[in-house]
Design a protein around this motif. Structure first.
Motif, PDB file in Angstrom:
ATOM      1  N   ARG A  54       0.821  -1.211   0.000  1.00 59.02           N
ATOM      2  CA  ARG A  54       0.000   0.000   0.000  1.00 59.02           C
ATOM      3  C   ARG A  54       0.855   1.262   0.000  1.00 59.02           C
ATOM      4  O   ARG A  54       0.507   2.257  -0.633  1.00 59.02           O
ATOM      5  N   TRP A  55       1.979   1.196   0.708  1.00 54.18           N
ATOM      6  CA  TRP A  55       2.834   2.388   0.778  1.00 54.18           C
ATOM      7  C   TRP A  55       3.682   2.538  -0.476  1.00 54.18           C
ATOM      8  O   TRP A  55       4.026   3.658  -0.875  1.00 54.18           O
ATOM      9  N   VAL A  56       4.051   1.400  -1.113  1.00 53.13           N
ATOM     10  CA  VAL A  56       4.739   1.491  -2.402  1.00 53.13           C
ATOM     11  C   VAL A  56       3.820   2.120  -3.440  1.00 53.13           C
ATOM     12  O   VAL A  56       4.221   3.019  -4.203  1.00 53.13           O
ATOM     13  N   LEU A  57       2.560   1.675  -3.469  1.00 54.75           N
ATOM     14  CA  LEU A  57       1.588   2.250  -4.405  1.00 54.75           C
ATOM     15  C   LEU A  57       1.307   3.712  -4.079  1.00 54.75           C
ATOM     16  O   LEU A  57       1.142   4.549  -4.978  1.00 54.75           O
ATOM     17  N   THR A  58       1.241   4.029  -2.789  1.00 57.48           N
ATOM     18  CA  THR A  58       1.036   5.425  -2.384  1.00 57.48           C
ATOM     19  C   THR A  58       2.185   6.308  -2.868  1.00 57.48           C
ATOM     20  O   THR A  58       1.976   7.427  -3.366  1.00 57.48           O
ATOM     21  N   SER A  59       3.411   5.799  -2.743  1.00 55.00           N
ATOM     22  CA  SER A  59       4.571   6.559  -3.210  1.00 55.00           C
ATOM     23  C   SER A  59       4.527   6.755  -4.722  1.00 55.00           C
ATOM     24  O   SER A  59       4.822   7.848  -5.234  1.00 55.00           O
TER      25      SER A  59
END
Length: 463
Positions: free
Chosen positions: A35-40
């Protein structure tokens, strides 16, 4: 040469399979990474879009034009060939970038550990989802249980007796006026996740030196922190951070507790170290000051517990002192969590001579009755299956100890639920007359038996 080349090929193939497996593991839910990779990635695209809008959309036009020209060139070689090639190159670059990025993070956070980052995250996720277990006791029995349970859950709370007045703890208690740190030190070391060398340092006991001989480094460390911070609870919290403790260790009370025991012959013994050498059966246990207050963290842990465990450990000097704290007993009584008593393997000369499992349970109920609690707190029992004959058993019998017998039928008639398991450690072989083996709970076997009890209980409740 051919064999060596084949081995190298097989090794490379195995390494490739292992890397592929780890790459797939990153797709598992619950790692809180994707989720945080996609958010970045989304943030990066939005940042570029904002910059393009600010620049009157010209960068977007140039980018689209460049992409269009590039696609025309690549399509000229045949899209059936170019499309898959570009797709594979793109996927390869993504995997390479992610692999190197997480590898760099792994080396920065834990340069000495061989565990892959994804495996460590998966293991931590499993531990975080483990049950809230409250283990009550003291001595080596409690630390043995904790070192096994930390493989199954990260939500552990050890409630530890603070009545010890012998050895290094007793000396520090008398000379510095601190609560005895020994049992707490053992629990912190058992739950530590830090490097083994740091744990060994915490458990190191000085064998020479005026005033230092007999003291462990951890006891001195906790006593110094208590003096600096003003109380043992804060010192434990600070030590837990140093050792990266998995869970929490909480004293049963903050009071300066002194144990006393009344014996069957009318004698009264003062002090935990003297009670363990009683020459007559113990009929009553108490403490000064009476009815000490419990710590709020201990009460909160019991209220949130999924499983409450008492033992193993010395009955009168490690387990029952915790039940002299009325607030703890009342909190256990209010809890809806399963409650399990773990009985010792062997009797202890001077403390539990001649007591079977039923005798241990009667002592617990008698202790509760002495403070006005008539409710049966621990109606489930984990006891040792029959111990095999051997030099270990003969050695213990020569010292006055006997296996703690379990009358299954009698306990069932009284309403107890009894689970038998083989929980002793690996058998040690004697060497003539120099045998010095021990019959103690094995941390792995003990924790496995406890988790089997918990899972069976949870399954029955769900059904």
């Amino acid at each position: 040469m051919r064999q060596r080349a084949g081995d190298q090929t097989g090794s490379r193939r195995g390494e490739l399979v292992d890397r592929s497996r780890r790459a797939v593991q990153w797709l598992q839910p619950g790692l809180v990474v994707k989720r945080w990779v996609l958010t970045s990635a989304l943030g990066f695209v939005l940042a570029l879009l904002g910059a393009a809008i600010w620049a009157d959309l010209k960068p977007i036009y140039w980018t689209l034009t460049t992409i269009d020209d590039l696609l025309r060139v690549l399509a000229g070689a045949g899209r059936e060939f170019t499309g898959p090639l570009v797709l594979l190159v793109g996927i390869g670059l993504v995997l390479l970038g992610q692999s190197r990025s997480f590898g760099s993070i792994q080396r920065a956070l834990a340069p000495q550990k061989d565990t892959a980052l994804v495996d460590a995250l998966l293991a931590q996720r499993r531990l975080n989802r483990g049950p809230n277990i409250v283990a009550i006791g003291g001595g080596t029995g409690l630390s043995t249980l904790l070192s096994g349970l930390k493989r199954y859950s990260g939500n552990l709370t050890a409630i530890v007796t603070v009545a010890d007045d012998g050895g290094s703890s007793g000396v520090l208690r008398r000379e510095l006026g601190v609560q005895p740190p020994g049992d707490i030190r053992n629990c912190l070391a058992a739950l530590a996740r830090e490097e083994p060398l740091l744990t060994r340092l915490f458990q190191y006991r000085f064998t020479a030196g005026g005033g230092l001989e007999g003291h462990s480094f951890g006891n001195l460390f906790l006593s110094a922190l208590t003096a600096i911070t003003g109380n043992l609870e804060t010192a434990i919290t600070a030590s837990s951070k140093v050792l990266a403790v998995q869970g929490q260790v909480v004293p049963a009370t903050s009071a300066d507790v002194r144990l006393w025991a009344e014996l069957e012959n009318g004698e009264r013994l003062e002090g935990e170290s003297n009670i363990g050498e009683a020459q007559s059966p113990i009929v009553r246990l108490g403490c000064t000051p009476p009815r000490p207050a419990a710590l709020p963290r201990a009460l909160e842990a019991i209220a949130n517990a999924d499983l409450i465990v008492l033992g193993p450990g010395s009955l009168y000097t490690s387990l029952l002192p915790n039940l002299l704290v009325p607030e703890l007993v009342e909190a256990i009584g209010r809890s809806h969590a399963p409650r399990l008593y773990i009985c010792n393997l062997m009797t202890q000369p001077g403390e539990t001579d001649g007591l079977d499992v039923n005798g241990h349970l009667r002592a617990i109920e008698s202790q509760l009755a002495s403070i006005g609690i008539q409710q049966r707190l621990f109606d489930s029992v984990l006891a040792q299956d029959a111990l095999p004959a051997g030099p270990e058993l003969d050695y213990y019998r020569s010292k006055g100890a006997e296996p703690v017998d379990c009358d299954l039928d009698g306990l069932h008639e009284q309403g107890y639920r009894v689970m038998l398991a083989s929980m002793q450690g690996p058998q040690q072989r004697s060497q003539g007359r120099d045998f010095k083996g021990t019959l103690r709970h094995d941390s792995r076997s003990l924790a496995l038996a406890v988790m089997r009890f918990y899972r069976a209980k949870a399954k029955r409740q769900n059904d």
